[in-house]
Design a protein around this motif. Structure first.
Motif, PDB file in Angstrom:
ATOM      1  N   UNK A 114       0.838  -1.189   0.000  1.00 46.67           N
ATOM      2  CA  UNK A 114       0.000   0.000   0.000  1.00 46.67           C
ATOM      3  C   UNK A 114       0.873   1.240   0.000  1.00 46.67           C
ATOM      4  N   UNK A 115       0.663   2.123  -0.953  1.00 48.64           N
ATOM      5  CA  UNK A 115       1.451   3.358  -0.988  1.00 48.64           C
ATOM      6  C   UNK A 115       1.038   4.305   0.137  1.00 48.64           C
ATOM      7  N   UNK A 116       1.932   5.226   0.459  1.00 47.35           N
ATOM      8  CA  UNK A 116       1.620   6.250   1.457  1.00 47.35           C
ATOM      9  C   UNK A 116       0.708   7.320   0.876  1.00 47.35           C
ATOM     10  N   UNK A 117       0.832   7.568  -0.428  1.00 51.37           N
ATOM     11  CA  UNK A 117       0.031   8.596  -1.085  1.00 51.37           C
ATOM     12  C   UNK A 117      -0.138   8.213  -2.550  1.00 51.37           C
ATOM     13  N   UNK A 118      -1.273   8.603  -3.126  1.00 49.09           N
ATOM     14  CA  UNK A 118      -1.542   8.350  -4.543  1.00 49.09           C
ATOM     15  C   UNK A 118      -1.986   9.650  -5.189  1.00 49.09           C
ATOM     16  N   UNK A 150      -4.256  10.491 -17.066  1.00 55.06           N
ATOM     17  CA  UNK A 150      -3.560   9.502 -17.883  1.00 55.06           C
ATOM     18  C   UNK A 150      -2.548   8.652 -17.113  1.00 55.06           C
ATOM     19  N   UNK A 151      -2.486   8.818 -15.783  1.00 56.89           N
ATOM     20  CA  UNK A 151      -1.499   8.076 -15.008  1.00 56.89           C
ATOM     21  C   UNK A 151      -1.836   8.064 -13.530  1.00 56.89           C
ATOM     22  N   UNK A 152      -1.188   7.158 -12.830  1.00 57.59           N
ATOM     23  CA  UNK A 152      -1.211   7.131 -11.368  1.00 57.59           C
ATOM     24  C   UNK A 152       0.220   7.311 -10.909  1.00 57.59           C
ATOM     25  N   UNK A 153       0.409   8.134  -9.894  1.00 53.78           N
ATOM     26  CA  UNK A 153       1.720   8.273  -9.276  1.00 53.78           C
ATOM     27  C   UNK A 153       1.575   7.788  -7.839  1.00 53.78           C
ATOM     28  N   UNK A 154       2.298   6.717  -7.516  1.00 53.00           N
ATOM     29  CA  UNK A 154       2.228   6.086  -6.205  1.00 53.00           C
ATOM     30  C   UNK A 154       3.508   6.418  -5.443  1.00 53.00           C
ATOM     31  N   UNK A 155       3.360   6.833  -4.196  1.00 56.22           N
ATOM     32  CA  UNK A 155       4.511   7.175  -3.370  1.00 56.22           C
ATOM     33  C   UNK A 155       4.550   6.229  -2.178  1.00 56.22           C
ATOM     34  N   UNK A 156       5.697   5.602  -1.949  1.00 54.04           N
ATOM     35  CA  UNK A 156       5.815   4.700  -0.813  1.00 54.04           C
ATOM     36  C   UNK A 156       7.210   4.134  -0.696  1.00 54.04           C
ATOM     37  N   UNK A 161       7.354   2.998 -14.348  1.00 51.41           N
ATOM     38  CA  UNK A 161       8.730   3.218 -13.922  1.00 51.41           C
ATOM     39  C   UNK A 161       8.746   3.789 -12.515  1.00 51.41           C
ATOM     40  N   UNK A 162       9.814   3.491 -11.808  1.00 50.17           N
ATOM     41  CA  UNK A 162       9.977   3.931 -10.423  1.00 50.17           C
ATOM     42  C   UNK A 162      11.282   4.695 -10.307  1.00 50.17           C
ATOM     43  N   UNK A 163      11.290   5.637  -9.369  1.00 51.03           N
ATOM     44  CA  UNK A 163      12.484   6.433  -9.145  1.00 51.03           C
ATOM     45  C   UNK A 163      12.491   6.891  -7.695  1.00 51.03           C
ATOM     46  N   UNK A 164      13.664   6.940  -7.103  1.00 49.24           N
ATOM     47  CA  UNK A 164      13.787   7.464  -5.754  1.00 49.24           C
ATOM     48  C   UNK A 164      13.466   8.949  -5.760  1.00 49.24           C
ATOM     49  N   UNK A 165      12.651   9.389  -4.810  1.00 52.87           N
ATOM     50  CA  UNK A 165      12.272  10.806  -4.792  1.00 52.87           C
ATOM     51  C   UNK A 165      13.450  11.707  -4.452  1.00 52.87           C
ATOM     52  N   UNK A 166      14.341  11.231  -3.608  1.00 54.78           N
ATOM     53  CA  UNK A 166      15.483  12.046  -3.192  1.00 54.78           C
ATOM     54  C   UNK A 166      16.812  11.433  -3.600  1.00 54.78           C
ATOM     55  N   UNK A 167      16.798  10.192  -4.033  1.00 51.43           N
ATOM     56  CA  UNK A 167      17.994   9.508  -4.493  1.00 51.43           C
ATOM     57  C   UNK A 167      17.743   9.078  -5.934  1.00 51.43           C
TER      58      UNK A 167
END
Length: 129
Positions: free
Chosen positions: A64-68, A73-79, A106-112
């Motif tokens: 489960x993501x912390x925020x969606x 046209x897309x979903x951005x999942x943060x977790x 695709x996934x990417x580190x938010x700060x890294x």
């Protein structure tokens, strides 16, 4: 999603581009119960991780993501990503019939920014009922 080089990879953003012909389905959630004295509503939401999300099927998801962020046209999942593979299931609604290419998520580190990931592309066929 899973972390491959660590037991836990924090603060990941996953962008899932939706194929043409579909739109995300927002799930109706019951209102939060704030009548319990001395209960912190934020902690109560955290305990029922999937219950406070605007999209997703909690019974079929094991991550489960912390925020969606739900967009057209897309979903951005943060977790956070763990070493064990996790799945987040959500529903989409067909808007057009046809054969559509599903772009890779695709996934990417938010700060890294050295933390990256890419799924496989797919194909979606929608037929008229």
């Amino acid at each position: 999603m899973r972390a491959t080089r660590r037991d836990r990879q924090p603060q990941i953003a996953i962008v899932d581009l939706l194929p043409g012909g579909v739109e995300p389905v927002l799930e109706l959630q019951p209102p939060a119960d704030t009548s319990t004295p001395a209960a912190d509503p934020a902690l109560m939401r955290r305990r029922g991780a999937g219950a406070s999300l605007p999209i997703g099927v909690p019974g079929k998801s094991d991550w489960f993501p912390n925020h969606i962020d739900v967009r057209e046209d897309r979903l951005v999942l943060y977790g956070d990503a763990a070493k064990d593979a996790g799945t987040f299931v959500y529903r989409v609604r067909a808007t057009n019939a046809g054969v559509f290419q599903a772009p890779p998520a695709f996934a990417e580190g938010m700060y890294n920014r050295t933390v990256v990931g890419l799924s496989r592309a797919g194909k979606l066929e929608i037929v008229k009922p």
